[in-house]
Scaffold this motif. Structure first.
Motif, PDB file in Angstrom:
ATOM      1  N   LYS A  43       0.830  -1.218   0.000  1.00  0.00           N
ATOM      2  CA  LYS A  43       0.000   0.000   0.000  1.00  0.00           C
ATOM      3  C   LYS A  43       0.856   1.256   0.000  1.00  0.00           C
ATOM      4  CE  LYS A  43      -2.603  -0.295   3.531  1.00  0.00           C
ATOM      5  NZ  LYS A  43      -3.570  -0.181   4.616  1.00  0.00           N
ATOM      6  N   SER A  44       1.926   1.249   0.767  1.00  0.00           N
ATOM      7  CA  SER A  44       2.749   2.457   0.874  1.00  0.00           C
ATOM      8  C   SER A  44       3.589   2.698  -0.383  1.00  0.00           C
ATOM      9  CB  SER A  44       3.652   2.384   2.103  1.00  0.00           C
ATOM     10  OG  SER A  44       4.609   1.362   1.969  1.00  0.00           O
ATOM     11  N   THR A  45       3.698   1.701  -1.250  1.00  0.00           N
ATOM     12  CA  THR A  45       4.468   1.853  -2.477  1.00  0.00           C
ATOM     13  C   THR A  45       3.589   1.753  -3.735  1.00  0.00           C
ATOM     14  OG1 THR A  45       4.979  -0.505  -2.489  1.00  0.00           O
ATOM     15  CG2 THR A  45       6.580   0.964  -1.425  1.00  0.00           C
ATOM     16  N   ALA A  46       2.284   1.743  -3.568  1.00  0.00           N
ATOM     17  CA  ALA A  46       1.360   1.588  -4.704  1.00  0.00           C
ATOM     18  C   ALA A  46       1.466   2.744  -5.696  1.00  0.00           C
ATOM     19  CB  ALA A  46      -0.074   1.441  -4.209  1.00  0.00           C
ATOM     20  N   PHE A  47       2.013   3.878  -5.262  1.00  0.00           N
ATOM     21  CA  PHE A  47       2.166   5.013  -6.179  1.00  0.00           C
ATOM     22  C   PHE A  47       3.010   4.624  -7.391  1.00  0.00           C
ATOM     23  CE2 PHE A  47       5.825   5.308  -3.412  1.00  0.00           C
ATOM     24  CZ  PHE A  47       6.860   5.656  -4.275  1.00  0.00           C
ATOM     25  N   THR A  48       3.904   3.643  -7.248  1.00  0.00           N
ATOM     26  CA  THR A  48       4.709   3.215  -8.394  1.00  0.00           C
ATOM     27  C   THR A  48       3.820   2.618  -9.480  1.00  0.00           C
ATOM     28  OG1 THR A  48       5.150   1.046  -7.405  1.00  0.00           O
ATOM     29  CG2 THR A  48       6.757   2.798  -6.988  1.00  0.00           C
ATOM     30  N   MET A  49       2.811   1.870  -9.059  1.00  0.00           N
ATOM     31  CA  MET A  49       1.871   1.276 -10.008  1.00  0.00           C
ATOM     32  C   MET A  49       1.038   2.366 -10.678  1.00  0.00           C
ATOM     33  SD  MET A  49      -1.200  -1.467  -9.216  1.00  0.00           S
ATOM     34  CE  MET A  49      -1.906  -0.434  -7.950  1.00  0.00           C
ATOM     35  N   TYR A  50       0.511   3.283  -9.884  1.00  0.00           N
ATOM     36  CA  TYR A  50      -0.331   4.345 -10.435  1.00  0.00           C
ATOM     37  C   TYR A  50       0.456   5.257 -11.381  1.00  0.00           C
ATOM     38  CZ  TYR A  50      -3.527   2.818  -6.786  1.00  0.00           C
ATOM     39  OH  TYR A  50      -4.346   2.058  -5.987  1.00  0.00           O
ATOM     40  N   ALA A  51       1.678   5.588 -11.003  1.00  0.00           N
ATOM     41  CA  ALA A  51       2.507   6.444 -11.865  1.00  0.00           C
ATOM     42  C   ALA A  51       2.789   5.748 -13.193  1.00  0.00           C
ATOM     43  CB  ALA A  51       3.823   6.791 -11.162  1.00  0.00           C
ATOM     44  N   GLY A  52       3.091   4.471 -13.151  1.00  0.00           N
ATOM     45  CA  GLY A  52       3.381   3.726 -14.371  1.00  0.00           C
ATOM     46  C   GLY A  52       2.182   3.636 -15.298  1.00  0.00           C
ATOM     47  N   TYR A  53       1.021   3.330 -14.745  1.00  0.00           N
ATOM     48  CA  TYR A  53      -0.171   3.209 -15.591  1.00  0.00           C
ATOM     49  C   TYR A  53      -0.649   4.569 -16.090  1.00  0.00           C
ATOM     50  CZ  TYR A  53      -0.348  -1.765 -14.749  1.00  0.00           C
ATOM     51  OH  TYR A  53      -0.038  -3.097 -14.724  1.00  0.00           O
ATOM     52  N   LEU A  54      -0.479   5.591 -15.300  1.00  0.00           N
ATOM     53  CA  LEU A  54      -0.804   6.945 -15.771  1.00  0.00           C
ATOM     54  C   LEU A  54       0.111   7.332 -16.938  1.00  0.00           C
ATOM     55  CD1 LEU A  54      -2.392   9.583 -15.503  1.00  0.00           C
ATOM     56  CD2 LEU A  54      -0.692  10.318 -13.805  1.00  0.00           C
ATOM     57  N   ALA A  55       1.387   6.994 -16.828  1.00  0.00           N
ATOM     58  CA  ALA A  55       2.332   7.291 -17.912  1.00  0.00           C
ATOM     59  C   ALA A  55       1.988   6.500 -19.179  1.00  0.00           C
ATOM     60  CB  ALA A  55       3.764   6.987 -17.469  1.00  0.00           C
ATOM     61  N   ILE A  56       1.509   5.264 -19.026  1.00  0.00           N
ATOM     62  CA  ILE A  56       1.082   4.478 -20.186  1.00  0.00           C
ATOM     63  C   ILE A  56      -0.117   5.146 -20.860  1.00  0.00           C
ATOM     64  CG2 ILE A  56      -0.012   2.299 -20.904  1.00  0.00           C
ATOM     65  CD1 ILE A  56       1.839   0.896 -18.864  1.00  0.00           C
ATOM     66  N   ILE A  57      -1.037   5.669 -20.057  1.00  0.00           N
ATOM     67  CA  ILE A  57      -2.210   6.368 -20.606  1.00  0.00           C
ATOM     68  C   ILE A  57      -1.773   7.630 -21.352  1.00  0.00           C
ATOM     69  CG2 ILE A  57      -4.297   7.650 -19.979  1.00  0.00           C
ATOM     70  CD1 ILE A  57      -4.677   5.526 -17.718  1.00  0.00           C
ATOM     71  N   VAL A  58      -0.882   8.418 -20.745  1.00  0.00           N
ATOM     72  CA  VAL A  58      -0.388   9.636 -21.408  1.00  0.00           C
ATOM     73  C   VAL A  58       0.316   9.264 -22.707  1.00  0.00           C
ATOM     74  CG1 VAL A  58       1.267  11.546 -21.228  1.00  0.00           C
ATOM     75  CG2 VAL A  58      -0.226  10.997 -19.290  1.00  0.00           C
ATOM     76  N   PHE A  59       1.186   8.273 -22.665  1.00  0.00           N
ATOM     77  CA  PHE A  59       1.897   7.813 -23.856  1.00  0.00           C
ATOM     78  C   PHE A  59       0.892   7.432 -24.949  1.00  0.00           C
ATOM     79  CE2 PHE A  59       3.761   4.504 -26.493  1.00  0.00           C
ATOM     80  CZ  PHE A  59       5.008   5.019 -26.800  1.00  0.00           C
ATOM     81  N   SER A  60      -0.150   6.690 -24.564  1.00  0.00           N
ATOM     82  CA  SER A  60      -1.153   6.233 -25.537  1.00  0.00           C
ATOM     83  C   SER A  60      -1.925   7.389 -26.148  1.00  0.00           C
ATOM     84  CB  SER A  60      -2.131   5.268 -24.863  1.00  0.00           C
ATOM     85  OG  SER A  60      -1.463   4.109 -24.430  1.00  0.00           O
ATOM     86  N   ILE A  61      -2.318   8.349 -25.330  1.00  0.00           N
ATOM     87  CA  ILE A  61      -3.068   9.500 -25.840  1.00  0.00           C
ATOM     88  C   ILE A  61      -2.211  10.317 -26.807  1.00  0.00           C
ATOM     89  CG2 ILE A  61      -4.098  11.722 -25.187  1.00  0.00           C
ATOM     90  CD1 ILE A  61      -5.096  10.291 -22.605  1.00  0.00           C
ATOM     91  N   VAL A  62      -0.967  10.556 -26.435  1.00  0.00           N
ATOM     92  CA  VAL A  62      -0.075  11.333 -27.305  1.00  0.00           C
ATOM     93  C   VAL A  62       0.226  10.551 -28.580  1.00  0.00           C
ATOM     94  CG1 VAL A  62       2.198  12.429 -27.488  1.00  0.00           C
ATOM     95  CG2 VAL A  62       0.867  12.651 -25.385  1.00  0.00           C
ATOM     96  N   PHE A  63       0.356   9.243 -28.466  1.00  0.00           N
ATOM     97  CA  PHE A  63       0.556   8.423 -29.666  1.00  0.00           C
ATOM     98  C   PHE A  63      -0.648   8.549 -30.603  1.00  0.00           C
ATOM     99  CE2 PHE A  63      -0.071   4.357 -31.885  1.00  0.00           C
ATOM    100  CZ  PHE A  63       1.090   4.332 -32.634  1.00  0.00           C
ATOM    101  N   ILE A  64      -1.845   8.472 -30.060  1.00  0.00           N
ATOM    102  CA  ILE A  64      -3.066   8.624 -30.869  1.00  0.00           C
ATOM    103  C   ILE A  64      -3.051   9.972 -31.586  1.00  0.00           C
ATOM    104  CG2 ILE A  64      -5.577   8.949 -30.754  1.00  0.00           C
ATOM    105  CD1 ILE A  64      -5.568   6.871 -28.449  1.00  0.00           C
ATOM    106  N   ILE A  65      -2.760  11.028 -30.840  1.00  0.00           N
ATOM    107  CA  ILE A  65      -2.742  12.378 -31.419  1.00  0.00           C
ATOM    108  C   ILE A  65      -1.695  12.481 -32.528  1.00  0.00           C
ATOM    109  CG2 ILE A  65      -2.217  14.813 -30.951  1.00  0.00           C
ATOM    110  CD1 ILE A  65      -3.423  14.299 -28.097  1.00  0.00           C
ATOM    111  N   SER A  66      -0.488  11.983 -32.242  1.00  0.00           N
ATOM    112  CA  SER A  66       0.592  12.135 -33.221  1.00  0.00           C
ATOM    113  C   SER A  66       0.335  11.332 -34.501  1.00  0.00           C
ATOM    114  CB  SER A  66       1.945  11.771 -32.612  1.00  0.00           C
ATOM    115  OG  SER A  66       1.966  10.424 -32.216  1.00  0.00           O
ATOM    116  N   VAL A  67      -0.240  10.144 -34.374  1.00  0.00           N
ATOM    117  CA  VAL A  67      -0.509   9.333 -35.561  1.00  0.00           C
ATOM    118  C   VAL A  67      -1.727   9.872 -36.311  1.00  0.00           C
ATOM    119  CG1 VAL A  67      -1.143   7.033 -36.410  1.00  0.00           C
ATOM    120  CG2 VAL A  67       0.564   7.265 -34.591  1.00  0.00           C
ATOM    121  N   ALA A  68      -2.800  10.182 -35.589  1.00  0.00           N
ATOM    122  CA  ALA A  68      -4.043  10.641 -36.229  1.00  0.00           C
ATOM    123  C   ALA A  68      -3.872  11.982 -36.935  1.00  0.00           C
ATOM    124  CB  ALA A  68      -5.165  10.722 -35.199  1.00  0.00           C
TER     125      ALA A  68
END
Length: 190
Positions: free
Chosen positions: A119-144
């Motif tokens: 629980k005290s280190t769960a921020f690593t999971m949230y940060a990683g998945y948030l970064a995957i979401i940002v990466f995906s959104i920017v990828f969509i924008i750049s390709v589209a």
């Protein structure tokens, strides 16, 4: 390899290990009854081999963005840095939690200790998945918008689309399966 690693951490002869069950000692004890430290050690090794290899794929996708879209490139690159700082750390934490729970005799005290650590280190999971979401959104924008050498329809190869498709399924190592589909699809398009 990373999918196999996740499966080794998630499945044993005692059943499926679920984060939802971390508070339920009896379920966790049963899930881990047949899991060995060797299984966890193999998961650690596979994860440490797989994740650096994945990094090259993400960097190659970043390099598909034209220099004229430098802001998009840098957002994707920073997202990759966050992903590959936090997700390997999260993988290590998950491995350590399971390893110590087994090593400490699968007691209720051991479960409470590893759960508090998780629980005290769960921020690593949230940060990683948030970064995957940002990466995906920017990828969509750049390709589209035509900022890459890819055809504009190739924006479909991203975590958001495949995540939504697979959300209702019970595919093991879902994120890894999605990543493999995306990268094989992009490899085919390139």
């Amino acid at each position: 390899m990373c999918g196999i690693s996740d499966c080794l951490l998630t499945y044993s002869l005692g059943g499926k290990v679920s984060l939802k069950d971390f508070k339920d000692y009896d379920k966790m004890k049963n899930s881990f009854c047949e899991m060995s430290l060797k299984q966890i050690n193999i998961a650690i090794i596979l994860g440490f081999i797989a994740m650096p290899l994945e990094l090259f794929g993400y960097l190659a996708v970043c390099n598909l963005v034209n220099p004229s879209a430098s802001v998009l490139y840098w957002i994707m690159l920073i997202s990759v840095m966050v992903i590959f700082t936090s997700i390997p750390l999260h993988h290590t934490i998950c491995c350590l939690c399971e390893w110590f729970f087994i090593r400490l005799g699968k007691t209720e005290k051991a479960l409470n200790s590893v759960y508090d650590f998780f629980k005290s280190t769960a921020f690593t999971m949230y940060a990683g998945y948030l970064a995957i979401i940002v990466f995906s959104i920017v990828f969509i924008i750049s390709v589209a918008t035509g900022q890459t050498s890819l055809p504009r329809w190739a924006w479909l190869y991203n975590y958001l689309i495949f995540g939504l498709i697979t959300l209702p399924t019970k595919i093991p190592a879902k994120t890894n399966v999605i990543g493999a589909v995306i990268f094989f699809g992009l490899l085919f398009v390139v």
